[in-house]
Design a protein around this motif. Structure first.
Motif, PDB file in Angstrom:
ATOM      1  N   LEU A   1       0.848  -1.204   0.000  1.00 38.73           N
ATOM      2  CA  LEU A   1       0.000   0.000   0.000  1.00 38.73           C
ATOM      3  C   LEU A   1       0.877   1.245   0.000  1.00 38.73           C
ATOM      4  CD1 LEU A   1      -2.780  -1.044   2.562  1.00 38.73           C
ATOM      5  CD2 LEU A   1      -2.982  -0.889   0.078  1.00 38.73           C
ATOM      6  N   LYS A   2       1.949   1.210   0.802  1.00 38.75           N
ATOM      7  CA  LYS A   2       2.859   2.355   0.841  1.00 38.75           C
ATOM      8  C   LYS A   2       3.494   2.578  -0.536  1.00 38.75           C
ATOM      9  CE  LYS A   2       4.947   3.865   5.132  1.00 38.75           C
ATOM     10  NZ  LYS A   2       6.071   3.804   6.052  1.00 38.75           N
TER      11      LYS A   2
ATOM     12  N   GLY B   1       1.391   4.276  -2.974  1.00 40.39           N
ATOM     13  CA  GLY B   1       1.111   5.695  -2.751  1.00 40.39           C
ATOM     14  C   GLY B   1       0.268   6.011  -1.539  1.00 40.39           C
ATOM     15  N   ALA B   2       0.030   5.017  -0.675  1.00 42.86           N
ATOM     16  CA  ALA B   2      -0.700   5.322   0.569  1.00 42.86           C
ATOM     17  C   ALA B   2       0.274   6.000   1.530  1.00 42.86           C
ATOM     18  CB  ALA B   2      -1.256   4.047   1.173  1.00 42.86           C
ATOM     19  N   GLY B   3      -0.115   7.138   2.062  1.00 43.48           N
ATOM     20  CA  GLY B   3       0.747   7.865   2.991  1.00 43.48           C
ATOM     21  C   GLY B   3       0.768   7.207   4.360  1.00 43.48           C
TER      22      GLY B   3
ATOM     23  N   THR C   1       5.588  10.041  -2.484  1.00 42.41           N
ATOM     24  CA  THR C   1       4.420   9.178  -2.278  1.00 42.41           C
ATOM     25  C   THR C   1       3.324   9.524  -3.283  1.00 42.41           C
ATOM     26  OG1 THR C   1       4.913   8.994   0.075  1.00 42.41           O
ATOM     27  CG2 THR C   1       2.661   8.487  -0.595  1.00 42.41           C
ATOM     28  N   ARG C   2       3.073  10.820  -3.441  1.00 43.97           N
ATOM     29  CA  ARG C   2       2.035  11.235  -4.399  1.00 43.97           C
ATOM     30  C   ARG C   2       2.461  10.923  -5.842  1.00 43.97           C
ATOM     31  NH1 ARG C   2       1.076  17.050  -3.756  1.00 43.97           N
ATOM     32  NH2 ARG C   2       2.717  17.043  -2.214  1.00 43.97           N
TER      33      ARG C   2
ATOM     34  N   ARG D   1       4.311   8.408  -6.821  1.00 39.98           N
ATOM     35  CA  ARG D   1       4.091   6.965  -7.046  1.00 39.98           C
ATOM     36  C   ARG D   1       2.611   6.681  -7.280  1.00 39.98           C
ATOM     37  NH1 ARG D   1       7.511   6.212  -2.449  1.00 39.98           N
ATOM     38  NH2 ARG D   1       5.706   5.563  -1.212  1.00 39.98           N
ATOM     39  N   GLN D   2       1.802   7.328  -6.438  1.00 41.03           N
ATOM     40  CA  GLN D   2       0.355   7.132  -6.536  1.00 41.03           C
ATOM     41  C   GLN D   2      -0.131   7.452  -7.949  1.00 41.03           C
ATOM     42  OE1 GLN D   2      -2.780   9.986  -4.781  1.00 41.03           O
ATOM     43  NE2 GLN D   2      -1.964   8.846  -3.036  1.00 41.03           N
TER      44      GLN D   2
ATOM     45  N   VAL E   1      -7.764  -0.898  -5.133  1.00 37.12           N
ATOM     46  CA  VAL E   1      -6.984  -0.261  -4.058  1.00 37.12           C
ATOM     47  C   VAL E   1      -6.225   1.002  -4.517  1.00 37.12           C
ATOM     48  CG1 VAL E   1      -4.942  -0.596  -2.602  1.00 37.12           C
ATOM     49  CG2 VAL E   1      -6.833  -2.199  -2.468  1.00 37.12           C
TER      50      VAL E   1
ATOM     51  N   ILE F   1      -6.759   4.643  -2.885  1.00 38.43           N
ATOM     52  CA  ILE F   1      -5.651   5.421  -2.305  1.00 38.43           C
ATOM     53  C   ILE F   1      -5.620   6.821  -2.914  1.00 38.43           C
ATOM     54  CG2 ILE F   1      -3.123   5.630  -2.243  1.00 38.43           C
ATOM     55  CD1 ILE F   1      -2.993   2.580  -2.004  1.00 38.43           C
TER      56      ILE F   1
END
Lengths: 375, 250
Positions: A286-287, A290-292, B98-99, B101-102, B126, B130
């Motif tokens: 999940l990380k 892109g989950a913070g 992080t953003r 990658r998202q 998922v 996210i």
């Protein structure tokens, strides 16, 4: 993400049930131990409730309702003379010995109330009439613990210190801490049932006149007579505080509750940690996706709160059921659950769950997303 | 549909059609310090083109997975330039990474990493959840992608109810559902038998690859080498050879 968090939690039935079961047991023990503690301490003040009066006047050195510190007859007159006192009557409470038809002896709490006004009479009569208390040898028996007296019926007789007593009524009287049966009679007769003493009266029951505040009247009684005076709540707390300070009840039950807290936290923390370890690669995935960290912390906190809420509900329900069953019929379980106990156990439960989840949270916070590529 | 955006500088190479998806220049990465110091990536220079499926091959421990992690922005470099579709990933803060990658990276893992308590549809959804997409819309889109990988009949199955090949197809759908521009795959066929591995690689070429997307696959499964457009060979933390694949499957 909260749905994902909940599905991760509840989808693993074994872990989920272990966590809920663990919290439920902890809450159950909290409620059970806490309610027993409150029930026991509450019972110490039952004699005050069983008699019921707006104002109690007692010796200044009295520590507990079960002590017998006599007052002078003149004290009654002095209380009556205080402005704001509507009425004042004597009350007599002693331990006495009843000789049963079987020949055995049984200690009783003998309550002698004012025969003219019947102030201090039992709260509710189940059988008989209160007026009959003025009949010769009349006594009213409290239902709680009356089986110790052979469950007498109206008309039955027994001896109190070799003097005859005849049952004229059965009263609904709460079970108290000493668990002795209650016998109500008039003040005049009560003093004949016990060995002669210099000071016979040990309480004065009083009431404020209309328009006078009880606390002001209490202060005036204390100022004028030099005695101590309490309202009913004050009298209850005088007694309960005595037992809290002078018995091992708080320490013993406190240790039990502390152990429940520690063991509960260990079990729940360990299970939560195992849950986090098992899900580490998924949290890592999940990380990576892109989950913070805050999102993941929120998921874990939500899981712990949900576990706490469900476990709390089951635990309180279980505790209440035990209390209900234990209080049924002739059950002698001392069990009282004040709302404060529910609030405290709720806070403790949430604290346990949140503290337990901290182990998982710190692990997830330190988790590098690159862990997902390690096989 | 999620249209991820991240305000980052775009390099001229990335701006040009058919330009670079990934550009690594002078990248070094090490682990530990003192007696435990271990250099894993040594002066790596590598370009991955848009619309390309690149294979990263080499013996175990040569740094393939570390290099993949660097490209995906889940591992920081000691020094060097990591440019992914014009974004200087090595310069981004953790939260921006992080953003990033998202919005831009799709992941496919050797062990699939599907959450066992979620259905195939939920697993695929998922990345969209996210990214903040509404739950129902995310599920709807996930179903579409599962149909694309041939799992339209397995939408409500849980991972343990699926075969290894089916689980990897779910993982492919999950990697693609947010329409990332770079898909990184770590040994995607290692847990699969030969024919299923071939099927998965065909799916990479037929479903995952597009003109604006690049795929980087770490593997030492020589049965699938024919599916790569180019092959980069690594040895002891260095890229020792990059060559077009003459045997590429059309």
């Amino acid at each position: 993400m909260w749905r994902i968090g909940l599905k991760m939690l509840m989808g693993d039935r074994a872990k989920y049930l272990t966590l809920v079961g663990g919290v439920s047991v902890v809450v159950f023990l909290f409620i059970q131990q806490g309610s027993v503690f409150c029930g026991l301490i509450g019972r110490t003040a039952k004699p005050v409730e069983a008699i019921g009066a707006p104002i109690w006047v007692v010796d200044r050195n009295l520590q507990v309702v079960d002590e017998f510190k006599g007052l002078l007859d003149t004290d009654l007159l002095r209380v009556r003379s205080v402005e704001g006192v509507k009425w004042a009557v004597p009350l007599f409470i002693r331990q006495a010995q009843v000789r049963l038809p079987s020949g055995k002896f049984q200690a009783v709490r003998l309550v002698g109330i004012d025969g003219a006004t019947l102030v201090g009479r039992p709260p509710r009569l189940l059988e008989g009439r209160i007026e009959d208390l003025n009949a010769p040898d009349a006594v009213i028996v409290g239902r709680a613990e009356m089986e110790r007296l052979g469950s007498p019926q109206i008309g039955d007789t027994f001896e109190i210190n070799d003097r005859r007593a005849r049952v004229v009524g059965i009263a609904d009287v709460p079970r108290d801490f000493l668990s002795n049966p209650y016998l109500y009679t008039t003040f005049e007769r009560a003093v004949q049932y016990v060995p002669r003493e210099r000071k016979l009266m040990n309480y004065i029951l009083a009431a404020p006149k209309e328009g006078y505040a009880a606390q002001q009247v209490i202060a005036d009684i204390e100022r004028v007579t030099g005695l101590a005076a309490y309202d009913e709540d004050g009298m209850r707390w005088l007694t309960m505080n005595y037992y809290l300070r002078n018995t091992g009840i708080p320490v013993n039950i406190g240790i039990s509750v502390a152990l429940v807290f520690l063991v509960g936290m260990a079990i729940i923390g360990q299970t939560f940690y195992a849950f986090a370890l098992q899900n580490e690669k998924y949290f890592g995935a999940l990380k990576a996706m892109g989950a913070g960290s805050l999102t993941l912390v929120g998921m874990i906190m939500l899981q712990s709160v949900i576990i706490g809420l469900i476990g709390y509900g089951i635990g309180v329900g279980g505790g209440a059921l035990i209390g209900y069953l234990g209080g049924q019929g002739k059950g002698k379980l001392a069990f009282y659950t004040p709302y404060q106990l529910l609030v405290i156990s709720f806070i403790a439960t949430m604290l346990i769950c949140v503290l337990s989840s901290l182990l998982s949270i710190q692990r997830v916070l330190r988790l590098e997303p690159a862990v997902v590529f390690r096989g | 549909m999620v249209k991820p955006s991240l305000a980052v500088a775009t390099s001229p190479a990335a701006a040009a059609p058919g330009g670079l998806a990934v550009s690594l220049q002078g990248v070094n990465k090490s682990f530990g310090m003192g007696n435990t110091y271990l250099p894993v990536l040594k002066d790596i220079n590598l370009d991955v083109r848009r619309g390309e499926l690149m294979l990263l091959v080499g013996p175990s421990g040569c740094g393939k997975t570390t290099l993949l992690s660097v490209m995906a922005g889940i591992l920081d470099v000691d020094n060097g330039v990591v440019d992914v579709f014009g974004a200087r990933v090595d310069k981004l803060s953790q939260s921006k990474k992080t953003r990033f990658r998202q919005a831009n990276i799709g992941f496919i893992f050797q062990q699939f990493n599907l959450i066992p308590t979620l259905t195939a549809t939920e697993n695929v959804a998922v990345p969209l959840i996210i990214a903040g997409q509404p739950y129902r819309a995310a599920l709807e889109r996930a179903r579409h992608y599962l149909s694309l990988v041939g799992l339209g009949e397995r939408l409500e199955h849980f991972p343990p109810q699926l075969s290894g090949g089916q689980q990897q197809r779910v993982a492919i759908a999950r990697a693609l559902v947010a329409e990332p521009r770079l898909v990184v795959c770590d040994e995607p066929t290692a847990a699969l038998d030969s024919s299923t591995g071939q099927l998965v690689m065909e799916m990479f070429r037929n479903v995952a690859l597009s003109a604006e997307r690049a795929i980087v696959v770490v593997t030492h499964d020589n049965r699938i080498f024919s599916y790569g457009d180019r092959i980069a060979e690594m040895l002891d933390g260095r890229i020792v050879d990059i060559h077009d694949n003459p045997d590429r499957v059309k």
